[in-house]
Design an enzyme around this catalytic site. Structure first.
Site, PDB file in Angstrom:
ATOM      1  N   HIS A 185       0.840  -1.203   0.000  1.00 33.51           N
ATOM      2  CA  HIS A 185       0.000   0.000   0.000  1.00 33.51           C
ATOM      3  C   HIS A 185       0.880   1.261   0.000  1.00 33.51           C
ATOM      4  CE1 HIS A 185      -4.318  -1.176   0.829  1.00 33.51           C
ATOM      5  NE2 HIS A 185      -3.693  -2.338   0.776  1.00 33.51           N
ATOM      6  N   GLU A 241      -1.742   7.860  10.624  1.00 36.34           N
ATOM      7  CA  GLU A 241      -2.065   6.535  11.148  1.00 36.34           C
ATOM      8  C   GLU A 241      -3.032   6.728  12.313  1.00 36.34           C
ATOM      9  OE1 GLU A 241       1.766   4.846  11.987  1.00 36.34           O
ATOM     10  OE2 GLU A 241       2.074   4.300   9.888  1.00 36.34           O
TER      11      GLU A 241
END
EC number: 2.7.1.156
Length: 186
Positions: free
Chosen positions: A54, A66
């Site tokens: 990814h 994140e």
């Protein structure tokens, strides 16, 4: 199309949902904020390879946030002129399987409210899990139920909904109509 649409991209595992969502984000011509809901597991080489794949696909100018837990508060920090890509709802649901149903319902309501209010473009990736065998264990059934219901909630309020399967992208918002959301439970 609204200036700050909400887009849902759903489909089975390894169907190309993330790639399609990434192409939509790239087409937005806005600064892209990629929100990864996955938590790194350095002892799991297969999971780490998936995360790395990814990462390698994303353009270097995309920001990475994140956010494995507090998605709604994290989204609230996104600038209005950005495109936010959340990959994935399934992982976010899995990160909350141990919380109580009332706590889960609160998280879902906070996320839905944030998605409605956030002026940025929002693209969400969700896995389809309910098309196969009913899980034999309670945690698997809870995951399937929570993700399916969350995906339905988001699909109902989304401006665009795509199903990616069998090598095709199907624009569900053109092919179908949303179900009545007044009877939907969390």
């Amino acid at each position: 199309m609204p200036t700050s649409p909400l887009v849902l991209v759903t489909g089975p595992a390894s169907s190309g949902k993330s790639e399609w969502a990434e192409s939509l984000a790239d087409q937005s011509r806005r600064r892209v904020i990629y929100i990864a809901t996955a938590q790194r597991i350095t002892t799991d080489p297969e999971w780490e390879a998936k995360i790395q794949a990814h990462q390698q696909r994303r353009p270097p100018n995309w920001q990475l946030w994140e956010i494995p837990q507090d998605l709604a508060p994290g989204l609230a920090d996104a600038p209005a002129d950005s495109c936010v890509l959340i990959d994935s709802l399934g992982t976010w649901v899995a990160n909350h399987l141990t919380i109580s149903d009332p706590a889960w319902e609160k998280l879902v309501q906070e996320l839905l409210a944030t998605l409605k209010e956030l002026p940025a473009i929002k693209i969400l990736v969700a896995e389809e899990t309910g098309w196969g065998v009913i899980p034999a264990y309670p945690l698997g059934r809870l995951f399937r139920q929570r993700l399916g219901t969350l995906t339905r909630h988001i699909g109902i309020i989304a401006d665009e909904v795509y199903l990616v399967t069998g090598g095709y992208v199907l624009p569900l918002h053109h092919l179908g109509m949303p179900l009545d959301s007044t009877q939907l439970l969390i």
